[in-house]
Design a protein around this motif. Structure first.
Motif, PDB file in Angstrom:
ATOM      1  N   ILE A  57       0.851  -1.192   0.000  1.00  0.00           N
ATOM      2  CA  ILE A  57       0.000   0.000   0.000  1.00  0.00           C
ATOM      3  C   ILE A  57       0.883   1.238   0.000  1.00  0.00           C
ATOM      4  N   PHE A  58       0.611   2.114  -0.940  1.00  0.00           N
ATOM      5  CA  PHE A  58       1.313   3.408  -1.012  1.00  0.00           C
ATOM      6  C   PHE A  58       0.347   4.491  -0.563  1.00  0.00           C
ATOM      7  N   VAL A  59       0.810   5.324   0.357  1.00  0.00           N
ATOM      8  CA  VAL A  59      -0.059   6.377   0.893  1.00  0.00           C
ATOM      9  C   VAL A  59       0.130   7.659   0.089  1.00  0.00           C
ATOM     10  N   SER A  78      -2.095  10.289   0.400  1.00  0.00           N
ATOM     11  CA  SER A  78      -2.370  11.332   1.405  1.00  0.00           C
ATOM     12  C   SER A  78      -3.044  10.688   2.595  1.00  0.00           C
ATOM     13  N   GLY A  79      -2.962  11.355   3.743  1.00  0.00           N
ATOM     14  CA  GLY A  79      -3.581  10.825   4.948  1.00  0.00           C
ATOM     15  C   GLY A  79      -2.598  10.059   5.814  1.00  0.00           C
ATOM     16  N   CYS A  80      -3.107   9.143   6.601  1.00  0.00           N
ATOM     17  CA  CYS A  80      -2.271   8.401   7.552  1.00  0.00           C
ATOM     18  C   CYS A  80      -2.847   7.013   7.831  1.00  0.00           C
ATOM     19  N   LEU A  81      -1.980   6.017   7.722  1.00  0.00           N
ATOM     20  CA  LEU A  81      -2.361   4.632   8.018  1.00  0.00           C
ATOM     21  C   LEU A  81      -1.479   4.106   9.141  1.00  0.00           C
ATOM     22  N   ARG A  82      -1.920   3.028   9.742  1.00  0.00           N
ATOM     23  CA  ARG A  82      -1.015   2.369  10.678  1.00  0.00           C
ATOM     24  C   ARG A  82      -1.172   0.854  10.567  1.00  0.00           C
ATOM     25  N   TRP A 141       4.722   7.200   1.946  1.00  0.00           N
ATOM     26  CA  TRP A 141       5.245   5.993   2.584  1.00  0.00           C
ATOM     27  C   TRP A 141       4.531   4.753   2.060  1.00  0.00           C
ATOM     28  N   TRP A 142       5.260   3.643   2.142  1.00  0.00           N
ATOM     29  CA  TRP A 142       4.692   2.338   1.812  1.00  0.00           C
ATOM     30  C   TRP A 142       4.389   1.594   3.093  1.00  0.00           C
ATOM     31  N   ILE A 143       3.328   0.817   3.070  1.00  0.00           N
ATOM     32  CA  ILE A 143       3.000   0.005   4.235  1.00  0.00           C
ATOM     33  C   ILE A 143       2.426  -1.325   3.752  1.00  0.00           C
ATOM     34  N   HIS A 189      -9.141  10.287   6.693  1.00  0.00           N
ATOM     35  CA  HIS A 189      -9.489  10.130   5.283  1.00  0.00           C
ATOM     36  C   HIS A 189      -8.175  10.090   4.520  1.00  0.00           C
ATOM     37  N   SER A 190      -7.973   9.031   3.769  1.00  0.00           N
ATOM     38  CA  SER A 190      -6.693   8.861   3.088  1.00  0.00           C
ATOM     39  C   SER A 190      -6.906   8.431   1.646  1.00  0.00           C
ATOM     40  N   LYS A 191      -5.922   8.774   0.830  1.00  0.00           N
ATOM     41  CA  LYS A 191      -5.900   8.250  -0.541  1.00  0.00           C
ATOM     42  C   LYS A 191      -4.734   7.283  -0.636  1.00  0.00           C
TER      43      LYS A 191
END
Lengths: 191, 191
Positions: B48-50, B52-56, B76-78, B99-101
């Motif tokens: 997963i490439f972010v 915009s926004g924020c993932l964890r 960032w990649w996750i 909210h992320s893209k």
DNA sequence: ATAATTTCTTACCATAGATCAAGTTATATC
DNA sequence: GATATAACTTGATCTATGGTAAGAAATTAT
């Protein structure tokens, strides 16, 4: 045993053509126990491949205490990744824990091989993905496990190298004191 | 601020041609706060490439406690690297904190792009080298710093995202309890 | 082999941070 | 805007691990 654990224990050997190419532009070096391969505060940007033996990288804190960042065993790569793409001097030291055979490759040289050998680039990309996995696994261990559980895991993953690695260095890798490790090992014997 | 710290804060944007290629074989997805993008125990192997926004990503221990492995911010990649090359089901969950893209790319698809676009392979190889550096930096923090020092470092590195990330998740990233973090924050205010 | 040095063990005490519990504030839902 | 739920704070206590110190064992050097 899954592939990640397998990788931790054995690393991934270089294919013959890549190993030949690397040896062409560098030299297989023999180092003795205790030898410092990369000192801290060095300007060198080097990648080290362990052909045999055991190396470790460690960070020396202001209070003089050493913290082991990595043990590198056969087929593992080791280096100061934290300063590879910065102008800072090396923050870790790398030393040999046994008589070891290593390939030392300058970062600028290795970049040339990547250009010349796309299969090396692909090899390393996959290799790095596995490295990320092992580092994340270690972070989870540090976040979730007790001192004694961390030691159990270490013994499983680094079984073959227990004899080469002194206990105080194992302790510094696990983030515990040598005294605590000594107590943990005592419990093991008594049960 | 050195390049590593810079990388931690900003990630490395994709070049236009790579981003186009990735969007060609996948879709930019919009996700909302709280949405689970990859559940644990899934068979999916996804990167997963972010945008915009924020993932964890976080690991749920047997006792039910969550341990945050990574926050992924713009560029960032996750993903679950620990099971990427194994047959195991995913060990971490990935959720969106705002909210992320994002771009979600299946591992088998991304391998195809590597073959087709050597420059993407090279990009990721360097990207992964930096990832290794940030993971090692975090390991050193976990080994050497006190709870309060770890929090200081976090605030420096993730300043922009403090508002999005709840304190109990920051605590779970630092390896301390929410109660301890609360006390640390109190000290800051009083001094 | 003997001495010097390093590593390991053990005991006792200290402490950072965890746990438990209860209240408060903030956020989301109707 | 009222109510429910989740997040945060605070205080009292507990505990795993750290620190100190001194001796034992192992390793290295002479």
């Amino acid at each position: 045993m899954n592939e990640l654990t397998d990788y931790i224990k054995k690393g991934i050997p270089l294919s013959d053509d890549i190993q030949n190419k690397l040896e062409e532009i560098t030299v297989e070096k023999k180092v003795v126990k205790g030898e410092i391969i990369l000192p801290e505060n060095s300007n060198k940007k080097e990648h080290i491949f362990v052909a045999s033996g055991c190396l470790r990288s460690f960070y020396k804190a202001e209070n003089g205490k050493e913290h082991t960042l990595q043990f590198a065993i056969k087929n593992w790569w080791i280096g100061d990744y934290m300063t590879l793409y910065t102008n800072d001097k090396s923050v870790v030291s790398i030393e040999s824990l046994s008589h070891s055979k290593i390939l030392v490759i300058d970062h600028s040289n290795i970049e040339k091989i990547y250009l010349e050998y796309p299969q090396f680039e692909a090899f390393q990309r996959r290799n790095f993905e596995r490295r990320i996995a092992t580092l994340q696994k270690r972070i989870l261990s540090l976040l979730t496990l007790s001192a004694s559980e961390k030691y159990d895991q270490f013994v499983t993953d680094y079984a073959a190298f227990e004899k080469v690695i002194p206990n105080y260095q194992i302790a510094s890798y696990l983030g515990i004191t040598p005294e605590s490790l000594s107590r943990i090992r005592k419990e093991r014997i008594n049960k």
